[in-house]
Design a protein around this motif. Structure first.
Motif, mmCIF file in Angstrom:
data_model
loop_
_atom_site.group_PDB
_atom_site.id
_atom_site.type_symbol
_atom_site.label_atom_id
_atom_site.label_comp_id
_atom_site.label_asym_id
_atom_site.label_seq_id
_atom_site.Cartn_x
_atom_site.Cartn_y
_atom_site.Cartn_z
ATOM 1 N N PHE A 157 0.850 -1.188 0.000
ATOM 2 C CA PHE A 157 0.000 0.000 0.000
ATOM 3 C C PHE A 157 0.887 1.239 0.000
ATOM 4 O O PHE A 157 1.797 1.358 0.825
ATOM 5 N N ALA A 158 0.652 2.134 -0.938
ATOM 6 C CA ALA A 158 1.429 3.367 -1.065
ATOM 7 C C ALA A 158 2.924 3.076 -1.155
ATOM 8 O O ALA A 158 3.753 3.819 -0.612
ATOM 9 N N GLY A 159 3.287 1.970 -1.815
ATOM 10 C CA GLY A 159 4.688 1.658 -2.046
ATOM 11 C C GLY A 159 5.400 0.993 -0.891
ATOM 12 O O GLY A 159 6.608 0.767 -0.959
ATOM 13 N N ARG A 160 4.678 0.647 0.184
ATOM 14 C CA ARG A 160 5.294 -0.003 1.331
ATOM 15 C C ARG A 160 4.438 -1.190 1.766
ATOM 16 O O ARG A 160 3.275 -1.302 1.393
ATOM 17 N N THR A 161 5.025 -2.044 2.587
ATOM 18 C CA THR A 161 4.315 -3.244 3.041
ATOM 19 C C THR A 161 3.443 -2.902 4.245
ATOM 20 O O THR A 161 3.912 -2.354 5.243
ATOM 21 N N LEU A 162 2.155 -3.241 4.135
ATOM 22 C CA LEU A 162 1.190 -3.049 5.219
ATOM 23 C C LEU A 162 0.698 -4.418 5.665
ATOM 24 O O LEU A 162 0.273 -5.237 4.844
ATOM 25 N N SER A 163 0.771 -4.672 6.970
ATOM 26 C CA SER A 163 0.280 -5.954 7.482
ATOM 27 C C SER A 163 -0.730 -5.718 8.593
ATOM 28 O O SER A 163 -0.606 -4.777 9.382
ATOM 29 N N TRP A 183 0.148 13.577 -6.424
ATOM 30 C CA TRP A 183 -0.504 13.209 -5.176
ATOM 31 C C TRP A 183 0.172 11.982 -4.574
ATOM 32 O O TRP A 183 0.539 11.054 -5.278
ATOM 33 N N VAL A 184 0.325 12.013 -3.250
ATOM 34 C CA VAL A 184 1.007 10.936 -2.530
ATOM 35 C C VAL A 184 0.129 10.497 -1.366
ATOM 36 O O VAL A 184 -0.297 11.311 -0.548
ATOM 37 N N LEU A 185 -0.152 9.185 -1.287
ATOM 38 C CA LEU A 185 -0.889 8.632 -0.156
ATOM 39 C C LEU A 185 0.083 8.255 0.954
ATOM 40 O O LEU A 185 1.150 7.687 0.702
#
Length: 720
Positions: free
Chosen positions: A9-15, A158-160
């Motif tokens: 999510f948004a270029g990074r790992t979300l757990s 735009w950046v999340l």
């Protein structure tokens, strides 16, 4: 059983993980994004309360160990939540509160602990995600996944969920919360962005929210959600409700037609008294139903107010839906403050007061989000005393609401201030709410803007704010401009928008319904812009730009750039030199590691004197110049004289006076003040001084002055 899902999510790992920690809570979730980890736990009491509001509590707590730090202070442990923690807790509370079923009165608590902070990703939006999972997996009657994202924009991209570093280059920083269907909260600031740009950001945010809600649904599908706890909404006795409706409907309508807040409140109090007295005379059992009678009357008041607006377009104070209340502005109302303004809009009044200070007055913040201590040179504090609403209540510590409103107004003003390099002052604004009937935070923005201009702070432009409301039912929608307190309490939305003529600088939206579409927000933003221009026009009639001069009571700050190697000479041994300069001049002096010296003084004379003393210390000795200084030591071959603080030279015995000098002490003794001329500086930096040369040069100058005077006297005699 531990269950875990992981997505990009948004270029990074979300757990998202459940089942490993805090399993005795009714629901718990561990969220990780990058190396930032948040634990959220939801609990609920089995028995309902009898409070007049839903008892939901959200606690957001930063653990300093999360960033590898030990708390400061004497106790060395976390204490009262800091401002950031309170603001984050509010951003979780406000989106989820409207999603609980109406009438649910069991005390519910959400605890969000920041267990690891990577100082790149803010944990506040992650806590919202974890709180939603914890609620949805529990027995609590909450079945709507809700999420929040932060939105930034860097060079039109735009950046999340931008990192802290990315936000430094972003022209917007807003947190948006909502469900897959609608938005429930907006909070943030911008660098004068247009309404269209804000709406574009909301669209981007909602796409991210939908994605996060789908992650939750994926996790919850594999989890055996327990049955919803047994609960029931307390309902008034049908006979009592029918009788109150008969007695009060007409009287409530008449009371709501009164424009003045105090008179309207008094009229509603009389309605309650009359209804209660009538019911008690009819049936003594109703004497014990005071709380139920109040609730029924409140529902009648809400229904009546909303129908008047939707069907007649008539508001409680007689205004149309797009009309702003009467505005009056005054500046310079307090004689000894650095800047002041009184802003009144209808029955809402804010007194803004500005104080200018030096770098010593900066607020120091120890945060887990940064490696170093943060210094804050602009503060806006909002106070809401009980008398502002005609009540007598105990004065307690600063409330969460006061902190939230102050932060909202602070964001609105922050981007308009001059850079610290151009205006090196610490600025504090205090907004005292003296009257309140809706939108006191936006009155704070207006009063603060005027008080800054009154103080002579060169802000970019004036800033104003307005609160928009909403009535939405049965397919009918009415958007209200500049809402009253009654319309806030009984309406569906409180949408605050602050900014300048060029764009929006701060925005906040709270709603009491399941959510709003972007289309409704678009219309509200358009009407808010029209109202903002009207308010700015009224403010400009009083003061259109910052005063040219600061208050006579404000400190004057000037800066000197010196060689960093000279810092020690200004400070002196154990601070002796700098203290002496401050004591003699009356100015305050601050020096940073780069060699930037700031001199602050209320009087120009004190500042000038301090500057001269500092320049004398840091300036290199000049050959051929005459200096004055004390004799530091005497020897058989001459005297050592300090010509500048920390700079000494030798005046040889042969240079003490004309003719032969047998003993140095015959001419100079230790502690004597004398004038000497700098003859030379050798290759080792040693100074050679001459008292004899200084006396001769000064005598020659005096002789020249005397000849001129004699000539003038002779001329005067001839003319006579």
């Amino acid at each position: 059983m531990i269950q875990r899902i992981e997505h990009q999510f948004a270029g990074r790992t979300l757990s998202l993980e459940i089942g490993r920690m805090a399993n005795l809570a009714q629901g718990s979730c561990l969220v990780q994004f990058g190396d930032t980890v948040v634990l959220c736990a939801a609990t609920v009491q089995d028995k309902p309360t009898h409070l007049p509001f839903f008892p939901l509590t959200v606690e957001y707590r930063e653990k300093t160990y999360a960033a590898g730090k030990i708390p400061g202070g004497f106790f060395k442990r976390e204490g009262r939540p800091a401002e950031k923690e309170i603001l984050s807790a509010r951003m979780i509370d406000r989106p989820i509160r409207p999603l609980f079923p109406k009438g649910f009165m069991h005390e519910t608590q959400l605890a969000c602990f920041i267990l690891s902070a990577d100082q790149e990703n803010d944990a506040d939006v992650l806590a919202m995600l974890g709180a939603s999972v914890a609620l949805n997996m529990s027995k609590i009657p909450f079945d709507t996944p809700v999420s929040s994202v932060r939105v930034g924009r860097i060079k039109d991209t735009w950046v999340l969920n931008p990192t802290f570093q990315q936000l430094e280059y972003s022209d917007i920083d807003i947190v948006v919360a909502g469900t897959a269907e609608a938005l429930t909260m907006v909070e943030g600031g911008a660098l004068e962005l247009s309404e269209a740009e804000i709406l574009e950001g909301l669209h981007i945010a909602h796409e991210g929210i939908k994605e996060l809600c789908s992650f939750q649904e994926e996790l919850l599908k594999s989890h055996a959600v327990p049955p919803v706890m047994e609960w029931s909404a307390s309902e008034p006795d049908p006979e009592l409700k029918e009788r109150v409706e008969e007695l009060a409907a007409t009287m409530v309508g008449e009371a709501l037609a009164i424009g003045d807040k105090q008179e309207r409140t008094q009229a509603m109090a009389e309605v309650r008294e009359n209804v209660t007295a009538t019911l008690t005379s009819e049936n003594e059992d109703f004497a014990e139903e005071g709380s139920a009678i109040y609730d029924i009357l409140r529902s009648i008041e809400k229904r009546t107010m909303r129908r008047q607006i939707l069907e007649e377009g008539r508001r409680a104070d007689g205004r149309g839906v797009d009309e702003v209340r009467q505005i009056t502005c005054e500046v310079g109302v307090l004689p000894r403050t650095h800047g002041s303004a009184l802003f009144t809009r209808g029955e809402t009044q804010a007194l803004g007061v500005v104080t200018l200070g030096t770098a010593r007055d900066e607020q120091r913040i120890d945060s887990i989000d940064s490696r170093e201590e943060v210094k804050k040179s602009f503060m806006l504090h909002y106070n809401f005393p009980p008398f502002s609403v005609g009540e007598a209540r105990p004065f307690r510590g600063t409330s969460r609401r006061e902190i939230g409103h102050g932060n909202l107004a602070e964001r609105a003003i922050q981007s308009l201030l001059p850079s610290y390099e151009d205006f090196p002052y610490t600025i504090r604004i205090v907004s005292e709410i003296l009257e309140s009937n809706g939108s006191s935070s936006m009155a704070t923005v207006c009063g603060s803007s005027l008080s800054l201009m009154d103080a002579g702070v060169p802000i970019k432009s004036a800033c104003a704010g307005v609160a928009m409301g909403l009535i939405k039912e049965d397919g009918e929608v009415a958007i209200l401009t500049d809402i009253l307190g009654l319309e806030d309490a009984l309406g569906d939305m409180d949408f605050k928008v602050a900014g300048t003529r060029d764009g929006i600088t701060s925005i906040q939206m709270d709603i009491k319904i399941a959510g709003l579409t972007v289309e409704i927000l678009e219309e509200a933003l358009g009407r808010a812009q029209t109202a903002r221009m009207h308010i700015l026009d009224r403010m400009g009639e009083t003061l259109s730009e910052a005063r040219e001069d600061l208050s006579a009571y404000a400190p004057r700050i000037e800066s000197i750039q010196i060689n960093p190697e000279k810092i020690g000479e200004i400070i002196g041994p154990k601070g002796k030199t700098i203290r002496a300069i401050q004591d003699e001049s009356g100015a305050m002096i601050e020096i940073d590691d780069s060699g930037l010296v700031k001199i602050a003084a209320v009087s120009g004379e004190a500042g000038t004197r301090a500057r001269e003393m500092i320049e004398a210390i840091v300036k290199d000795p000049e050959i051929g110049r005459i200096y004055e200084g004390p004799v530091k030591n005497t020897t058989t071959f001459g005297a050592f004289i300090e010509i500048m603080p920390g700079t000494e030279g030798l005046c040889h015995i042969s240079e003490l006076s004309e003719g032969r000098t047998e003993r140095t002490e015959d001419v100079l003794k230790r502690g004597d003040i004398t004038r000497v001329k700098l003859l030379s500086i050798d290759e080792k930096g040693r100074l050679r001084l001459s008292r004899k040369a200084a006396l001769a040069e000064e005598a020659e100058g005096a002789s020249d002055d005397g000849e001129s005077d004699e000539g003038a006297d002779s001329l005067e005699v001839i003319e006579d």
